[in-house]
Enzyme design. Structure first.
Site, PDB file in Angstrom:
ATOM      1  N   GLU A   1      14.424  -3.609   9.193  1.00 60.12           N
ATOM      2  CA  GLU A   1      14.399  -3.596   7.959  1.00 60.12           C
ATOM      3  C   GLU A   1      15.399  -2.646   7.362  1.00 60.12           C
ATOM      4  O   GLU A   1      15.950  -1.635   8.150  1.00 60.12           O
ATOM      5  CB  GLU A   1      12.941  -3.057   7.365  1.00 60.12           C
ATOM      6  CG  GLU A   1      11.673  -4.015   7.509  1.00 60.12           C
ATOM      7  CD  GLU A   1      10.611  -3.430   6.747  1.00 60.12           C
ATOM      8  OE1 GLU A   1      10.748  -2.490   6.173  1.00 60.12           O
ATOM      9  OE2 GLU A   1       9.403  -3.780   6.952  1.00 60.12           O
TER      10      GLU A   1
ATOM     11  N   ARG B   1       7.807   6.671  14.764  1.00 57.22           N
ATOM     12  CA  ARG B   1       6.403   6.568  14.120  1.00 57.22           C
ATOM     13  C   ARG B   1       5.735   5.671  15.295  1.00 57.22           C
ATOM     14  O   ARG B   1       5.984   4.169  15.466  1.00 57.22           O
ATOM     15  CB  ARG B   1       6.660   5.828  12.970  1.00 57.22           C
ATOM     16  CG  ARG B   1       7.308   6.700  11.754  1.00 57.22           C
ATOM     17  CD  ARG B   1       7.736   5.935  10.565  1.00 57.22           C
ATOM     18  NE  ARG B   1       8.770   4.975  10.992  1.00 57.22           N
ATOM     19  CZ  ARG B   1       9.156   4.099   9.834  1.00 57.22           C
ATOM     20  NH1 ARG B   1       8.777   4.212   8.698  1.00 57.22           N
ATOM     21  NH2 ARG B   1      10.088   3.131  10.356  1.00 57.22           N
TER      22      ARG B   1
ATOM     23  N   ARG C   1      12.547   5.414  12.405  1.00 63.22           N
ATOM     24  CA  ARG C   1      13.487   5.501  11.041  1.00 63.22           C
ATOM     25  C   ARG C   1      14.531   6.460  11.008  1.00 63.22           C
ATOM     26  O   ARG C   1      14.455   7.467  11.326  1.00 63.22           O
ATOM     27  CB  ARG C   1      12.195   6.044   9.757  1.00 63.22           C
ATOM     28  CG  ARG C   1      13.109   6.537   8.546  1.00 63.22           C
ATOM     29  CD  ARG C   1      13.777   5.333   7.663  1.00 63.22           C
ATOM     30  NE  ARG C   1      12.783   4.204   7.372  1.00 63.22           N
ATOM     31  CZ  ARG C   1      12.078   4.259   6.506  1.00 63.22           C
ATOM     32  NH1 ARG C   1      11.768   5.207   5.752  1.00 63.22           N
ATOM     33  NH2 ARG C   1      11.331   3.212   6.348  1.00 63.22           N
TER      34      ARG C   1
ATOM     35  N   ARG D   1       1.267  -1.321  13.509  1.00 63.92           N
ATOM     36  CA  ARG D   1       2.116  -0.953  12.344  1.00 63.92           C
ATOM     37  C   ARG D   1       2.605   0.371  12.509  1.00 63.92           C
ATOM     38  O   ARG D   1       1.880   1.147  12.798  1.00 63.92           O
ATOM     39  CB  ARG D   1       1.556  -1.010  10.932  1.00 63.92           C
ATOM     40  CG  ARG D   1       0.930  -2.283  10.516  1.00 63.92           C
ATOM     41  CD  ARG D   1       0.115  -2.190   9.503  1.00 63.92           C
ATOM     42  NE  ARG D   1      -1.057  -1.777   9.657  1.00 63.92           N
ATOM     43  CZ  ARG D   1      -1.940  -1.431   8.694  1.00 63.92           C
ATOM     44  NH1 ARG D   1      -1.511  -1.805   7.515  1.00 63.92           N
ATOM     45  NH2 ARG D   1      -2.941  -0.632   8.912  1.00 63.92           N
TER      46      ARG D   1
ATOM     47  N   LYS E   1      13.535  -6.476   3.028  1.00 67.55           N
ATOM     48  CA  LYS E   1      13.158  -7.233   4.012  1.00 67.55           C
ATOM     49  C   LYS E   1      14.487  -8.193   4.316  1.00 67.55           C
ATOM     50  O   LYS E   1      15.117  -8.654   5.385  1.00 67.55           O
ATOM     51  CB  LYS E   1      12.172  -8.005   3.854  1.00 67.55           C
ATOM     52  CG  LYS E   1      10.711  -7.188   3.662  1.00 67.55           C
ATOM     53  CD  LYS E   1      10.259  -6.231   4.847  1.00 67.55           C
ATOM     54  CE  LYS E   1       9.036  -5.855   4.431  1.00 67.55           C
ATOM     55  NZ  LYS E   1       8.993  -4.809   3.441  1.00 67.55           N
TER      56      LYS E   1
ATOM     57  N   LYS F   1       5.214 -10.332   7.139  1.00 66.54           N
ATOM     58  CA  LYS F   1       5.335  -9.423   5.990  1.00 66.54           C
ATOM     59  C   LYS F   1       5.695  -9.937   4.719  1.00 66.54           C
ATOM     60  O   LYS F   1       6.319 -11.017   4.560  1.00 66.54           O
ATOM     61  CB  LYS F   1       6.606  -8.644   6.438  1.00 66.54           C
ATOM     62  CG  LYS F   1       6.578  -8.053   8.013  1.00 66.54           C
ATOM     63  CD  LYS F   1       7.868  -7.172   8.016  1.00 66.54           C
ATOM     64  CE  LYS F   1       8.091  -6.620   9.261  1.00 66.54           C
ATOM     65  NZ  LYS F   1       9.282  -5.629   9.639  1.00 66.54           N
TER      66      LYS F   1
ATOM     67  N   ASP G   1      15.048   0.724   9.837  1.00 69.26           N
ATOM     68  CA  ASP G   1      13.936   0.761  10.984  1.00 69.26           C
ATOM     69  C   ASP G   1      14.276  -0.042  12.202  1.00 69.26           C
ATOM     70  O   ASP G   1      15.031  -1.180  12.009  1.00 69.26           O
ATOM     71  CB  ASP G   1      12.639   0.035  10.395  1.00 69.26           C
ATOM     72  CG  ASP G   1      12.043   0.984   8.988  1.00 69.26           C
ATOM     73  OD1 ASP G   1      12.262   2.091   8.997  1.00 69.26           O
ATOM     74  OD2 ASP G   1      11.465   0.268   8.561  1.00 69.26           O
TER      75      ASP G   1
ATOM     76  N   ASN H   1      15.916   0.001   4.294  1.00 66.64           N
ATOM     77  CA  ASN H   1      15.038   0.565   3.218  1.00 66.64           C
ATOM     78  C   ASN H   1      15.934   1.425   2.364  1.00 66.64           C
ATOM     79  O   ASN H   1      16.429   2.393   2.566  1.00 66.64           O
ATOM     80  CB  ASN H   1      13.896   1.435   3.726  1.00 66.64           C
ATOM     81  CG  ASN H   1      13.011   0.874   4.652  1.00 66.64           C
ATOM     82  OD1 ASN H   1      12.033   0.102   4.025  1.00 66.64           O
ATOM     83  ND2 ASN H   1      12.995   0.822   5.999  1.00 66.64           N
TER      84      ASN H   1
END
Length: 329
Positions: free
Chosen positions: A285, A229, A214, A237, A128, A163, A277, A287
Site C-alpha cells: 500500500e 508491525r 511502515r 493484520r 490501495k 481489502k 507498507d 498511504n
C-alpha cells in the site's frame, strides 16, 4: 489575525486522538515549537463561497501531555488564503465527501497556500489502487468489482487478502482461500455484492515472521528506519489499530530500492508526507491521507521526523520554485 505564520490542520476531532501515537499531534507540537499559529477543524468547517475557500477554524495550543494535550481557543471564520500552510490529515474513509473537501483545499492552494498533501495528489493516489503504478514492486494484485474475476484470482493464487479501497487500520481486511467456507461471503460483503471495487492480493506469508513495515517518506526520501508491525496472535493484520505489536528496524536494501521506485512519483504529485507498507519483499500500500508512525519511530530511533517535515515545509514556503527539495538524515 496575528502576523505569525499560520497553519491549519484538517483532521478528526483532536479530543478523540490517542496522543502518545498520533502523528498529527507530533506535527503540531513541532509547529508550535517553531512559533507557528495553529488552527484546526474538520470537513464541516471548510467551504467554498463565490469561488473563495473559507474556514471556521479553532485556534489551538498543543502540549506533549497524555492527559492535557491541547487547549482550544476561539473559533473564527476567515478565507483559507490567510493561511500559510494547510495539513490535510483527515482519516479515511476516502469517500466522495473527502474528495469534495479536496476541491476546497485546491482553491486555497490556487491562492498561494501550501497544502500538504497536494489535493490533486490525494485524489490521484488512492492508498490501495496507487500500487498499480509500481506493479514491479507489488505482489499479484487484482482490483475489480467482478465476483467472477475475484474467484478466478483466488483459484490462481490460493490464499489471498481481500481489502476495501477506502478504509484504514485493517478494517474489513480478510485473509481467505477457496477452502474457506466463508470465502464467497467475504467477497460479497467487501464488494457489496459486486457493486464496489475491491482489492485482492496474493497472501504474503512473511507477515507472520517479518511483519508489516511502515516506511515514512518526506518529499520522496525515506526515513532510514521502518516501523515494523507484528500481527497479534491469531490475527493476520499488521495494523496497530488491530492490536499489532511494533518494533523499529533499519531499512533493508530491498526497502530502499522500493522507496527509490515510489519516491519520485510521490514528489511529482506533491505528496510530501507519505507512508508505504512493505511485507517481505513487496510493496502492498501507499498511504497518503494521514500516515502514522512518527511518534513511535522518534521514540525508538535517533530521528526527528516532524522536524525534518517542517524543515521541508519551511523551505517550500520560502522557495519561489516548485522543484523537489532534498531531504537528508
Amino acid at each position: 489575525m496575528s502576523t505569525s505564520r499560520k497553519v491549519a490542520v484538517i483532521m478528526d476531532p483532536i479530543e478523540s486522538i490517542q496522543p502518545h501515537k498520533d502523528s498529527s499531534l507530533a506535527m503540531m507540537l513541532e509547529a508550535e515549537a517553531r512559533g507557528w499559529q495553529i488552527f484546526t477543524g474538520g470537513l464541516s468547517d471548510i467551504w467554498l463561497r463565490d469561488g473563495q475557500a473559507w474556514g471556521c477554524l479553532t485556534n489551538l495550543h498543543v502540549a506533549d501531555d497524555p492527559e492535557h494535550w491541547y487547549e482550544a481557543g476561539e473559533s473564527e471564520s476567515f478565507p483559507l488564503s490567510d493561511l500559510d500552510v494547510i495539513l490535510m490529515r483527515k482519516d479515511p474513509p476516502f469517500d466522495i465527501e473527502y474528495v469534495f473537501a479536496t476541491y476546497v483545499l485546491e482553491r486555497a492552494e490556487d491562492l498561494g497556500v501550501l497544502v500538504v498533501n497536494h489535493p490533486r495528489g490525494l485524489r490521484d493516489a488512492n492508498e490501495k489502487a496507487f500500487v498499480a503504478w509500481f506493479a514491479h514492486c507489488v505482489p499479484p494484485t487484482l482490483i475489480s468489482r467482478s465476483l467472477d474475476e475475484m474467484r478466478a484470482f483466488m483459484a490462481e493464487h490460493e490464499r489471498v487478502v481481500v481489502k476495501p479501497l477506502g478504509l484504514m487500520g485493517g478494517r474489513s481486511v480478510f485473509a481467505t482461500d477457496a477452502s474457506d467456507g466463508n470465502h464467497n461471503v467475504i467477497l460479497e460483503t467487501v464488494s457489496h455484492l459486486g457493486t464496489r471495487y475491491t482489492m485482492l492480493q496474493k497472501y504474503i506469508p512473511e507477515i507472520s515472521t517479518t511483519g508489516d513495515k511502515r516506511i515514512l517518506l518526506i518529499d520522496g526520501q525515506p526515513v532510514p528506519y521502518a516501523l515494523v508491525r507484528m500481527p497479534s496472535e491469531g490475527d493476520h493484520r499488521g495494523n496497530m489499530d488491530a492490536g499489532a505489536v511494533t518494533e523499529v528496524r533499519p531499512l533493508t536494501q530491498r526497502d530502499q530500492w522500493i522507496c527509490s521506485q515510489v519516491g519520485p512519483l510521490l514528489q511529482k504529485k506533491g505528496l510530501m508526507f507519505a507512508g508505504i507498507d512493505v511485507i517481505g519483499d513487496y510493496l502492498t500500500e501507499v498511504n497518503v491521507t494521514s500516515p502514522t508512525g512518527i511518534r513511535e519511530l522518534e521514540r525508538a530511533a535517533n530521528v526527528s521526523i516532524a522536524g525534518q517535515l517542517w524543515d521541508t515545509i519551511d523551505a517550500r514556503c520560502r522557495s519561489d520554485s516548485d522543484a523537489p527539495l532534498s531531504t537528508t538524515w
